[in-house]
Design a protein around this motif. Structure first.
Motif, short mmCIF file in Angstrom:
data_model
loop_
_atom_site.label_atom_id
_atom_site.label_comp_id
_atom_site.label_asym_id
_atom_site.label_seq_id
_atom_site.Cartn_x
_atom_site.Cartn_y
_atom_site.Cartn_z
N PHE A 1 0.81 -1.22 0.00
CA PHE A 1 0.00 0.00 0.00
C PHE A 1 0.84 1.27 0.00
N VAL A 2 1.90 1.31 0.77
CA VAL A 2 2.66 2.56 0.90
C VAL A 2 3.13 3.05 -0.46
N ALA A 3 3.59 2.11 -1.31
CA ALA A 3 4.09 2.50 -2.62
C ALA A 3 3.00 3.03 -3.52
N ALA A 4 1.75 2.72 -3.19
CA ALA A 4 0.65 3.11 -4.07
C ALA A 4 -0.28 4.12 -3.42
N ARG A 5 0.18 4.82 -2.42
CA ARG A 5 -0.74 5.71 -1.70
C ARG A 5 -1.27 6.82 -2.60
N VAL A 6 -0.46 7.31 -3.51
CA VAL A 6 -0.95 8.35 -4.42
C VAL A 6 -2.09 7.82 -5.27
N THR A 7 -1.92 6.57 -5.79
CA THR A 7 -2.97 5.96 -6.58
C THR A 7 -4.22 5.77 -5.75
N ALA B 1 -28.17 1.88 12.70
CA ALA B 1 -27.37 0.75 12.23
C ALA B 1 -25.89 1.07 12.17
N ARG B 2 -25.50 2.28 12.53
CA ARG B 2 -24.09 2.68 12.44
C ARG B 2 -23.37 2.37 13.74
N ALA B 3 -22.19 1.74 13.61
CA ALA B 3 -21.46 1.30 14.78
C ALA B 3 -20.57 2.37 15.37
N THR B 4 -20.00 3.20 14.54
CA THR B 4 -19.03 4.18 15.01
C THR B 4 -19.43 5.56 14.55
N THR B 5 -18.89 6.54 15.20
CA THR B 5 -19.15 7.92 14.80
C THR B 5 -18.21 8.31 13.67
N PRO B 6 -18.64 9.17 12.76
CA PRO B 6 -17.78 9.59 11.65
C PRO B 6 -16.45 10.14 12.16
N GLY B 7 -15.38 9.75 11.51
CA GLY B 7 -14.07 10.23 11.87
C GLY B 7 -13.34 9.37 12.88
N ALA B 8 -14.00 8.30 13.37
CA ALA B 8 -13.35 7.42 14.34
C ALA B 8 -12.17 6.72 13.69
N ALA B 9 -11.16 6.39 14.51
CA ALA B 9 -9.99 5.68 14.00
C ALA B 9 -10.38 4.29 13.52
N VAL B 10 -9.60 3.76 12.57
CA VAL B 10 -9.88 2.44 12.03
C VAL B 10 -9.32 1.39 12.99
N ARG B 11 -10.20 0.77 13.75
CA ARG B 11 -9.82 -0.28 14.68
C ARG B 11 -10.77 -1.46 14.52
N LEU C 1 -7.65 1.15 3.69
CA LEU C 1 -6.84 0.13 3.03
C LEU C 1 -5.56 -0.16 3.80
N LEU C 2 -4.97 0.88 4.35
CA LEU C 2 -3.78 0.67 5.15
C LEU C 2 -4.08 -0.20 6.36
N ALA C 3 -5.23 0.04 6.99
CA ALA C 3 -5.62 -0.77 8.14
C ALA C 3 -5.86 -2.23 7.76
N LEU C 4 -6.31 -2.46 6.51
CA LEU C 4 -6.64 -3.82 6.06
C LEU C 4 -5.50 -4.48 5.30
N ARG C 5 -4.29 -3.96 5.42
CA ARG C 5 -3.18 -4.48 4.60
C ARG C 5 -2.82 -5.91 4.96
N GLY C 6 -3.26 -6.42 6.10
CA GLY C 6 -2.94 -7.79 6.48
C GLY C 6 -3.87 -8.83 5.91
N ILE C 7 -4.85 -8.42 5.11
CA ILE C 7 -5.85 -9.35 4.58
C ILE C 7 -5.62 -9.57 3.10
N ASP C 8 -5.63 -10.85 2.67
CA ASP C 8 -5.61 -11.17 1.25
C ASP C 8 -6.45 -12.42 1.03
N ASP C 9 -6.32 -13.04 -0.15
CA ASP C 9 -7.17 -14.19 -0.47
C ASP C 9 -6.96 -15.36 0.49
N ARG C 10 -5.81 -15.41 1.15
CA ARG C 10 -5.52 -16.52 2.06
C ARG C 10 -6.16 -16.34 3.42
N SER C 11 -6.76 -15.20 3.64
CA SER C 11 -7.37 -14.93 4.94
C SER C 11 -8.85 -14.58 4.80
N LEU C 12 -9.54 -15.31 3.91
CA LEU C 12 -10.97 -15.14 3.69
C LEU C 12 -11.70 -16.43 4.05
#
Length: 360
Positions: free
Chosen positions: A51-57, A75-85, A298-309
């Motif tokens: 992701f870091v290499a493609a942040r501009v994209t 139905a909303r779990a978090t308030t807008p602007g909350a950190a991605v956790r 996307l940065l927060a989800l960088r640990g997920i790929d097809d092997r973790s579905l």
């Protein structure tokens, strides 16, 4: 049990308030555009690789994607602007609205709850059957009195992408107790170009399938499919031994296949191809992730790929009520599943309920 409400066009397509005039056309479109929803999820899951290499994209993608308020406040779990956790829950909807013919109405045959674990390293895909019998709550601001019918009716009753998504979200939260950190609605138009950009994907057919649309035969085994073949294959429901449950499983298999293809091609070191893929999907996508940017997500989800579905089938069964076919959630197993989503204990639930875990 309350008596289900008859939608305007039942029994031709029970619970769908928009398909009476063109039921066959809507069925074709409804099954085809489900894949765009999947492509949207795959971008969220796989684009974080490198992701870091493609942040501009990714920032350009963030600007290209339409934003709207798709979640009902209840139905909303978090308030807008909350950190991605983690854990996180996303509502993913496929809409058959066509820009070329907006008067034909819309519905959502594809509903997926994507649960991301607390450590942000695994995604569970829970498909909600289009014919699931639910209570759709009243929405006074649009004059909707409420109904007891199929869940795919909720999107049409909402009258717009925003209203439909909000009504689906509210219905699901009342049913499951799950609140959502984000939502996405995607329509039909980007499918062919997205798969074409990848040069096709490798799909493993788990049961011999004969297309009721083209007559094509998909024999068991793995092979590369182009966009037309994938579209045809993922449309199939009536020709499968387990009907719509099989279609849901094939959608989940496609999520894994396209994620694997994106990883295999290392798209983020091929910016031209990545840009083409992103733009093919962005034009068909509306998202609600509050004030969070897609690059940060996307940065927060960088640990997920097809092997973790992991694909999950809702514990449910087919039933006929007043000569209309419904899917009914199986108690108490379905409610145990909803509890597992809320408490981030799906790994334990899946281990104890292997028959409801799809092989993807």
């Amino acid at each position: 049990m309350p008596v289900p409400s008859a939608g305007p066009d039942e029994p031709a397509d029970a619970g769908d308030p928009s398909s009476a005039a063109h039921p066959r056309a809507h069925r074709r479109r409804g099954r085809a555009r489900t894949v765009l929803l999947i492509v949207a999820l795959v971008l969220l899951v796989t684009a974080a690789l490198g992701f870091v290499a493609a942040r501009v994209t990714m920032s350009a993608y963030d600007r290209a994607v339409a934003r709207d308020v798709l979640l009902d406040p209840d139905a909303r779990a978090t308030t807008p602007g909350a950190a991605v956790r983690g854990p996180l829950n996303f509502l993913l909807l496929g809409s058959d609205r066509r820009k070329s013919n907006p008067d034909m109405g819309q519905r959502s045959d594809t509903i997926i709850i994507a649960h991301i674990t607390r450590d942000l390293d695994h995604a569970y895909l829970l498909s909600i059957p289009r014919d699931l019998l639910v209570e759709i709550p009243a929405q006074p601001d649009i004059g909707f009195p409420g109904a007891y019918t199929k869940i795919n009716a909720a999107y049409g009753y909402g009258r717009s992408a925003r209203g439909g998504a909000r009504l689906v979200a509210r219905t699901l939260t009342r049913l499951t107790g799950v609140r959502f950190d984000g939502a996405a609605v995607i329509d039909f138009s980007g499918l062919r170009s997205a798969v074409t950009v990848l040069g096709g994907v490798r799909m493993c057919v788990d049961v011999r399938t004969v297309s009721i649309h083209t007559g094509a035969v998909f024999e068991k085994g793995c092979r590369r499919m182009n966009s037309a073949q994938v579209l045809d294959y993922l449309r199939q429901r009536d020709s499968l031994p387990d009907g719509d449950f099989g279609r849901q499983r094939h959608q989940q298999q496609f999520i894994k296949a396209i994620a694997a293809e994106a990883r295999r091609q290392s798209l983020l070191v091929h910016p031209i191809k990545l840009d083409r893929l992103i733009r093919s999907v962005a034009a068909s996508l509306v998202v609600d992730i509050g004030a969070v940017s897609l690059p940060d997500l996307l940065l927060a989800l960088r640990g997920i790929d097809d092997r973790s579905l992991t694909g999950i089938r809702l514990p449910a069964y087919d039933d006929m009520i007043d000569n209309i076919s419904y899917v009914v959630a199986e108690r108490p197993r379905a409610h145990d599943l909803f509890d597992a989503v809320r408490t981030d204990t799906l790994a334990a639930w899946a281990a104890a309920n292997r028959s409801w875990v799809n092989r993807i």
